[in-house]
Design a protein around this motif. Structure first.
Motif, PDB file in Angstrom:
ATOM      1  N   VAL A 113       0.855  -1.187   0.000  1.00  0.00           N
ATOM      2  CA  VAL A 113       0.000   0.000   0.000  1.00  0.00           C
ATOM      3  C   VAL A 113       0.882   1.225   0.000  1.00  0.00           C
ATOM      4  CG1 VAL A 113      -1.770   1.266   1.243  1.00  0.00           C
ATOM      5  CG2 VAL A 113      -1.800  -1.219   1.239  1.00  0.00           C
ATOM      6  N   ASN A 149      -2.602   3.733  -6.884  1.00  0.00           N
ATOM      7  CA  ASN A 149      -2.208   2.728  -5.891  1.00  0.00           C
ATOM      8  C   ASN A 149      -2.780   1.362  -6.247  1.00  0.00           C
ATOM      9  OD1 ASN A 149      -1.279   1.573  -3.470  1.00  0.00           O
ATOM     10  ND2 ASN A 149      -3.227   2.008  -2.480  1.00  0.00           N
ATOM     11  N   GLU A 189      -0.712  -2.050  -7.250  1.00  0.00           N
ATOM     12  CA  GLU A 189      -0.899  -3.359  -6.623  1.00  0.00           C
ATOM     13  C   GLU A 189      -1.184  -4.435  -7.665  1.00  0.00           C
ATOM     14  OE1 GLU A 189      -3.949  -3.001  -3.736  1.00  0.00           O
ATOM     15  OE2 GLU A 189      -2.644  -2.101  -2.233  1.00  0.00           O
ATOM     16  N   SER A 190      -1.887  -4.048  -8.761  1.00  0.00           N
ATOM     17  CA  SER A 190      -2.174  -5.002  -9.838  1.00  0.00           C
ATOM     18  C   SER A 190      -1.010  -5.156 -10.820  1.00  0.00           C
ATOM     19  CB  SER A 190      -3.427  -4.549 -10.597  1.00  0.00           C
ATOM     20  OG  SER A 190      -4.525  -4.453  -9.728  1.00  0.00           O
TER      21      SER A 190
END
Length: 734
Positions: A2, A287, A291-292
């Motif tokens: 994160v 963000n 993360e992907s």
């Protein structure tokens, strides 16, 4: 990983600015403008400015405020216009401009009225706190909010107090002190006069619960805030709530819902020029892309966000973006850019630290200089005060000299008159004192005489009264002793009479039982036994098919049958045939209770079912209760007996309880009564249990299962066959 885990704290700050402070402007504009009944032209212009801003026409208000600053020479109007421009730039997230105009407003805040000056200070402190918080300098933000709380409490400004309390709660939340943050936000919910503060608090409470991973509770508060925002038609609020809900969905791995809500927030923010809200929504979207592992798309969004953060001067957002870009560069093995982004990250961190330190140094310098000036002013004030005191003392000394001269002249004139009058007064006083002494001596003599007389009279009356009281006391004591002895004697007599009656009843019951047994034994021996013996002899002497004596034997069997029947009828109490069993038993127990000191309670349920039992079972139950009563009267020395008959599903339960002396069941030797009781219960195919302890009483629990089987020989061929049935069977065989 994160990257932007601060979530919505900046957005919430912006929310509070846009509607919390806007509400303050609306509520407090009368404090700056409408205090006087008649307004000047400049006061009316200021009122129009704030009205335009609160209606949402920001640009017109901005233009008019600039034109007013060019023309006005009034410090009060200048301060109000500067404050409005500070609000405008804060809303547009132009932090440097907002801080500049706020400081200008505080600089020109020279209104004579302390209350008005304090209100403007409180509003300016709030703007400074919000601007420093946007920059990421949380210590400064906390300081200005605390100063604002102090200023608002000084003049009891309720709205400003809750405004700064809300801002301080945001700082605590940003610092991770959720306990104090929640406490202050819930305190803000008590303020019902400003709906913006209420739904702003709802949103911030929802974000804190989301940070603690209590997403359901977070969504509850966010939905409450959304309902209020829709009522107020506040787009700023709606955009922020969309980001909060999206962040909750993102944390719960519901990415589709999260992206939909982020896009909705971006549309609202772009349409209304909410630059920082749009930046937060885009960074949160980046963000999710990071993360992907969609690095190219995420990089585009972060670079556009960096451009906005640089224009707006948002230092903390810049550090977040540089950190994210560094991670993307490392993932793409672009180490050169990764090194560049890392250097930029640390430069901004150093600048934040430098700003905070420089601010503290400047403040300390200002404090030192002001303290020195204050000491100089105090010294000058002290010198002026001493000079004034010396002058006043000199004037008073001159006045005192004049007064003393006048007084001395008058004193010399009055001395002669005083000495003359004093001599006459002394003579009259001496004569009066002599008369007073004589009167006092007479009064003392009279008082002594009256005291002696009263003492003697009191003693004369006291001696006979004490003698009478002593005699009365002795009589009362003797009477009490006599009454107690008479009571003991009477109680002993009553107990003796009761015991005699109980013994008589027991003896009568036992003698009656003995006589009845003797009569039954004689009847069985003389009549029925003789007849059966004769029949047996005749049957033994019958040879082959010789049935000549059959008629005589038949007659003898009939006669024996009638004798058995009459004997069984004589054994059955007449009351059972004429009355119901429960009533007969209750009457018997009442008679025993009336004739003795026993208190017997009887309960039967259901009475109808118990009354419908066969007479044979009723007789046995009656005799069992008689045997238990006899045992209790003889040995238990009880004062209370409780008897219960319960009929449940064809099973009869007999519960017999007394409060007597009891006995030890472990070393108890059964007597005749116990053996008789056991035989009767066994005859009914029942079981019983005795529970007793010394000085605690005795409980007898008797269970007689399926009494119908006892009454009906077909159900139980081994039980319930009496002498009459045996004779009938013998007769049929013959």
């Amino acid at each position: 990983m994160v990257i932007y885990n601060q979530r919505l704290h900046f957005a919430l700050l912006f929310l509070f600015l846009s509607f919390g402070l806007q509400a303050q402007i609306e509520n407090k504009k009368t404090s700056f403008v409408h205090k006087n009944p008649v307004q000047t032209r400049e006061e009316k212009a200021i009122a129009d400015l704030y009205a335009l801003y609160n209606k949402g026409d920001d640009k017109k208000a901005y233009v008019k405020a600039h034109s007013l600053l060019k023309t006005t020479k009034n410090n009060r109007s200048t301060a109000c216009a500067d404050l409005l421009l500070a609000y405008y730039f804060n809303k547009k997230a132009v932090i440097d401009s907002s801080i500049y105009y706020t400081q200008q407003a505080l600089k020109f805040n020279t209104v004579v009225n302390d209350s008005l000056k304090n209100r403007l200070y409180a509003l300016g402190y709030n703007l400074l706190a919000i601007n420093y918080k946007k920059r990421g300098i949380l210590g400064e933000s906390k300081k200005w909010h605390l100063k604002g709380i102090d200023a608002s409490q000084k003049y009891r400004e309720k709205n400003l107090f809750y405004t700064h309390t809300h801002g301080l709660a945001l700082v605590y939340s940003e610092l991770g002190d959720y306990k104090n943050a929640l406490k202050l936000f819930k305190q803000c919910l008590e303020y019902k006069e400003d709906p913006e503060i209420i739904y702003g608090s709802y949103i911030n409470i929802g974000d804190i619960y989301a940070a603690q991973k209590e997403y359901e509770l977070s969504n509850q508060y966010l939905n409450k805030a959304n309902a209020l925002c829709q009522q107020q038609n506040n787009n700023n609020c709606r955009a922020i709530i969309a980001i909060s809900l999206a962040a909750n969905f993102e944390a719960q791995h519901k990415k589709t819902e999260a992206l939909r809500l982020y896009n909705e927030a971006i549309k609202i923010a772009d349409a209304n020029e909410y630059n920082q809200i749009a930046l937060i929504a885009r960074l949160n979207t980046g963000n999710m892309l990071l993360e992907s592992k969609k690095y190219d798309q995420a990089k585009v969004i972060y670079l556009s966000g960096l451009d906005n953060a640089l224009k707006l001067g948002l230092l903390h957002d810049q550090t977040v973006i540089y950190k994210a870009l560094k991670e993307i560069a490392i993932a793409q093995e672009d180490y050169r850019n990764a090194y560049h982004y890392t250097n930029q990250y640390y430069k901004i961190q150093d600048s934040i630290t430098h700003l905070q330190n420089q601010k503290e140094i400047n403040e300390l310098d200002v404090k030192y200089k002001t303290s020195q000036k204050e000491k100089e002013i105090e010294a000058l004030q002290f010198e002026n005060a001493t000079r004034k005191l010396t002058l006043e003392n000199q004037n008073e000394a001159i006045k005192n000299m004049r007064l003393q001269e006048e007084i001395s002249n008058k004193v010399n004139e009055n001395k002669i008159l005083f000495f003359q009058s004093s001599s006459e007064k002394k003579r009259s006083e001496i004569s009066l004192l002599k008369k007073d002494q004589q009167l006092k001596a007479l009064e003392i003599d009279q008082q002594k005489k009256t005291r002696w007389l009263t003492i003697i009279a009191f003693l004369v009356l006291l001696i006979p009264i004490t003698g009478l009281l002593f005699q009365y006391y002795k009589r009362l004591k003797a009477q009490r002793l006599l009454n107690s002895k008479q009571a003991e004697i009477s109680s002993q007599k009553i107990n003796g009479i009761l015991k005699d009656q109980e013994l008589k009843l027991i003896k009568a019951s036992i003698s009656g039982q003995d006589k009845e047994r003797e009569r039954i034994s004689q009847e069985l021996h003389d009549s029925i036994g003789g007849n059966l013996a004769a029949i047996k002899l005749q049957l033994n002497h019958m040879a082959g098919n010789n049935f000549s004596n059959m008629e005589k034997i038949n007659l003898q069997l009939d006669e024996t049958y009638q004798q058995v029947r009459s004997l069984s009828h004589t054994l059955l109490p007449k009351k059972f045939s004429q009355n119901k069993f429960c009533e007969v038993l209750e009457s018997y127990l009442n008679n025993i209770s009336a004739a003795s000191a026993l208190k017997i309670s009887f309960l039967a349920y259901p009475k109808k079912g118990i009354n419908e039992m066969s007479e044979g079972i009723q007789i046995e139950i009656f005799k069992i209760i008689q045997e238990l009563l006899t045992n209790t009267i003889k040995h238990a020395k009880a004062s209370q007996i409780e008897i219960q008959l319960n009929l449940v599903d064809g099973d009869l339960n007999v519960l017999f309880e007394d409060n007597g002396a009891g006995f030890n069941t472990s070393n108890y030797t059964p007597g005749i009564g116990y053996i008789n009781l056991e035989a009767r219960i066994k005859k009914l195919n029942g079981s019983f249990l005795i529970d007793s302890k010394l000085k605690r009483g005795t409980i007898v629990n008797i269970e007689i299962p399926s009494f119908e089987a006892i009454a009906n020989p077909k159900k139980n061929p081994m039980k319930g066959i009496d002498l009459k049935d045996q004779l009938d069977e013998l007769k049929n065989k013959i």
